[in-house]
Design an enzyme around this catalytic site. Structure first.
Site, short mmCIF file in Angstrom:
data_model
loop_
_atom_site.label_atom_id
_atom_site.label_comp_id
_atom_site.label_asym_id
_atom_site.label_seq_id
_atom_site.Cartn_x
_atom_site.Cartn_y
_atom_site.Cartn_z
CE1 TYR A 179 -4.38 -0.95 0.17
CE2 TYR A 179 -3.53 -2.69 1.56
CZ TYR A 179 -4.54 -2.16 0.79
OH TYR A 179 -5.71 -2.85 0.63
CG ASP B 169 16.19 -14.59 1.35
OD1 ASP B 169 16.98 -15.09 2.13
OD2 ASP B 169 14.98 -14.85 1.35
CG HIS C 149 -10.18 -4.78 -2.73
ND1 HIS C 149 -8.89 -5.23 -2.77
CD2 HIS C 149 -10.22 -3.65 -3.47
CE1 HIS C 149 -8.16 -4.41 -3.50
NE2 HIS C 149 -8.95 -3.45 -3.93
#
Ligand code: HEM
Ligand SMILES: Cc1cc2nc3c(=O)[nH]c(=O)nc-3n(C[C@H](O)[C@H](O)[C@H](O)COP(=O)(O)O)c2cc1C
Length: 436
Positions: free
Chosen positions: A233, A254, A316
């Protein structure tokens, strides 16, 4: 740091002077109360008290220091004097009252367990949608309006459901969508999802405001090679987001990553995101970029033209704007008005209301690469099931998908074709014309 007497803490219990104890440290939050993105009332309810339990339900341990700064500390309190909440016995109670996991035979079964075992506040937070919940309902119902057109005598043999999402291998064309505050449902929160996804070979999308620290989620993976996608966000202060992406995302984390960007309106979140912001982001990272929340063919084409790597057609789960059209309808719009953007450099993902293997087939037949699962992830970790519940939920979807791919005549996901679905009943719901 100075010791703060519990009786003194209790006197700072109003908007004019508001202190809280969190994990033994007393914080002065007077200046922050009215800015709290979760609302002032939540803080005022615990003003002058030990707020550790309420705070930890929603936030990771380091958030308080990051948000308020060290100067807001008033001192240390002896938290041993406050009776601890026995989370383990509460979990055991839930485990005893939940049905056996083996009796869960469809994804929807978990919803019933969740309704019975979650606290009323958690159930309301997870299950609800915006306003009249029309989008939440229609997201799922629309899949029932599409019929399958199976092909026979195709020698399907063993079915392979695996695919590639943004260059990363996935055992299934599904991923777990970002769902905030997983810790509300189970103490392992997003860590349980990471472990379950890793064991089932699928990808987890984690959001900026996850309830467990990102390091803990990364540690919960089954191996260092397990992929996690990160949803960003963007901060009001874009420089903060840039630092986060450079320092935390690309160095601490990573493994191969995706970045998602979403637009929303709470406190620190940048509500002024525009296409230029996407260009800025492209310059900041070489990671694949995905935009979540695309709701029209026009924006899908814009994303394609901006060289975005993926879009998530999503409202959403109907939690933002009620009556927003179901994402499957947006996918149909793309098929109708802009088929040229499908199967090119940009992958298309869909979420909202996906509960069956046949729903997944329908989305893939219309050109989606994979689908996102939202609420069922939280429902399946409720009732004390945690990681095991999420695994069972994924396994149910895998079995349904495999069986139905065999029925329809597709031995791998590439063979799921447009002609395998009849979308006639949806076409009258689709917008009549668009300007591209
Ligand atoms: C001093 C302590 C607190 C600080 C510094 C703080 C900070 C924040 C921040 C920065 C957010 C934005 C989202 C995020 O980054 O997680 C937020 C949201 C929120 N906070 Fe707090 N908070 C505190 C205490 C509390 C307490 C005690 C409660 C509950 C009783 C609470 C409940 C919430 C809720 C429900 C949201 C909205 C989450 C969402 O909609 O996703 N917070 N808080
Ligand atoms: C409790 C909860 C929290 C959510 N939090 C986020 C979020 O932080 N960011 C986001 O992009 N979507 C969020 N979503 C939406 C999901 O990522 C997903 O788009 C949606 O849940 C899919 O619909 P479904 O629940 O019907 O599967 C949330 C959904 C739920 C249920």
């Amino acid at each position: 740091m100075a010791a703060v007497d519990v009786r003194e803490l209790a006197t700072h219990n109003s908007r004019d002077s508001c202190w809280l104890a969190i994990n033994g440290i007393v914080w002065d939050v007077t200046a922050f109360v009215s800015e709290h993105p979760g609302g002032a009332n939540l803080i005022l309810k615990v003003a002058g008290k030990d707020a550790t339990e309420q705070y930890e339900t929603f936030h990771s341990p380091e958030l308080v220091e990051e948000t308020l700064g060290l100067d807001a500390r008033k001192g240390i309190i002896d938290s041993a004097s406050i009776p601890p909440v026995d989370k383990q016995s509460e979990l055991k109670r839930q485990e005893r009252t939940s049905p056996l996991l083996s009796s869960m035979v469809s994804v929807n079964d978990f919803e019933g367990v969740a309704e019975k075992t979650m606290t009323p506040a958690a159930w309301a937070y997870v299950s609800s949608g915006a306003d009249d919940e029309i989008s939440t309902r229609e997201n799922g119902r629309i899949y029932q309006k599409v019929f399958l057109r199976g092909r026979v005598l195709r020698k399907v043999g063993s079915v392979d459901c695996s695919t590639e999402i943004l260059g990363c291998k996935s055992a299934l064309p599904i991923y777990t969508s970002p769902v905030g505050l997983a810790k509300l449902v189970h103490p392992s929160g997003e860590c349980a999802i990471a472990a379950a996804d890793g064991k089932e070979g699928i990808i987890q999308v984690v959001n900026t405001v996850s309830s467990m620290p990102i390091e803990a989620i990364m540690d919960a993976r089954v191996s260092k090679d397990q992929t996690i996608f990160w949803q960003l966000y963007a901060d009001k202060d874009l420089q903060k987001s840039e630092t986060f992406i450079e320092e935390d995302l690309e160095t601490t984390v990573d493994t191969p990553q995706g970045v998602g960007i979403a637009k929303a309106n709470t406190g620190f979140i940048n509500a002024d995101i525009e296409w230029a912001t996407i260009e800025w982001l492209r310059g900041v990272t070489k990671l694949p970029l995905v935009i979540k929340g695309v709701q029209s063919v026009e924006d899908a084409v814009m994303a394609f033209d901006h060289g975005i790597d993926g879009i998530v057609l999503s409202n959403h789960g109907g939690r933002s704007q009620d009556t927003a059209q179901p994402p499957l309808l947006t996918l149909l719009e793309i098929n109708h008005y802009a088929p040229h953007i499908l199967d090119k450099h940009m992958q298309v993902f869909v979420d909202g209301g996906i509960r069956r293997g046949t729903d997944i087939i329908k989305a893939l037949a219309l050109g989606a690469t994979a689908v996102g699962i939202g609420r069922p992830v939280l429902y399946s970790m409720s009732g004390g099931y945690g990681e095991y519940g999420v695994r069972r939920m994924i396994q149910i979807l895998r079995n349904e998908l495999q069986t139905n791919m065999a029925f329809i005549g597709a031995k791998n996901v590439r063979e799921i074709a447009r002609g395998m679905v009849n979308t006639r009943r949806l076409e009258k719901l689709m917008i009549g014309s668009v300007r591209l």
